[in-house]
Design a protein around this motif. Sequence first.
Motif, PDB file in Angstrom:
ATOM      1  N   LYS A 141       0.841  -1.190   0.000  1.00 35.48           N
ATOM      2  CA  LYS A 141       0.000   0.000   0.000  1.00 35.48           C
ATOM      3  C   LYS A 141       0.878   1.243   0.000  1.00 35.48           C
ATOM      4  CE  LYS A 141      -3.722   2.112   2.574  1.00 35.48           C
ATOM      5  NZ  LYS A 141      -4.554   2.117   3.757  1.00 35.48           N
ATOM      6  N   TYR A 179      -9.297  -3.307   4.651  1.00 34.48           N
ATOM      7  CA  TYR A 179      -8.749  -2.742   3.427  1.00 34.48           C
ATOM      8  C   TYR A 179      -9.818  -2.731   2.341  1.00 34.48           C
ATOM      9  CZ  TYR A 179      -4.085  -3.226   5.408  1.00 34.48           C
ATOM     10  OH  TYR A 179      -2.978  -3.109   6.196  1.00 34.48           O
ATOM     11  N   ILE A 226      -3.795   0.829  -2.916  1.00 32.44           N
ATOM     12  CA  ILE A 226      -3.312  -0.550  -2.878  1.00 32.44           C
ATOM     13  C   ILE A 226      -2.676  -0.874  -4.223  1.00 32.44           C
ATOM     14  CG2 ILE A 226      -3.998  -2.962  -2.751  1.00 32.44           C
ATOM     15  CD1 ILE A 226      -5.935  -2.204  -0.594  1.00 32.44           C
TER      16      ILE A 226
END
Length: 123
Positions: A37, A81, A88
Amino acid sequence: MLKNINQLSTLVQLIENDYKKQNLPLIEIGDSIKIKKVIQEGDKERIQISEGVVIGQNNSNINKTITIRKTIQNIGVERIYLIHSPQIINIEIVKRAKVRKSKLYYLRQRSGKSTRLKQRTKL
């Protein structure tokens, strides 16, 4: 009015398809994954790698999320997430586990060797 709703939903689907990521692996509950990320610190950017077990998943088209759990210094940490987020970069599957539940929330009460999951033979 029904015609307008259908047109609006197809328009939303077309816009969502532009932002969806196409190169994602098939992520399942119980997988151990690494997520790369991009983190913004002031005017600099860096890449942070998070690793953990997928204990939950929420499938709602472009808002698909996964919950990752890992243990850091005997403290359990969970993060959610957003899969299709532009921050990402990459998702890599490290191990796959054989599980029989859709949510692995019972891992929260366990520690040590009891948190291990049975490995699946194929990756």
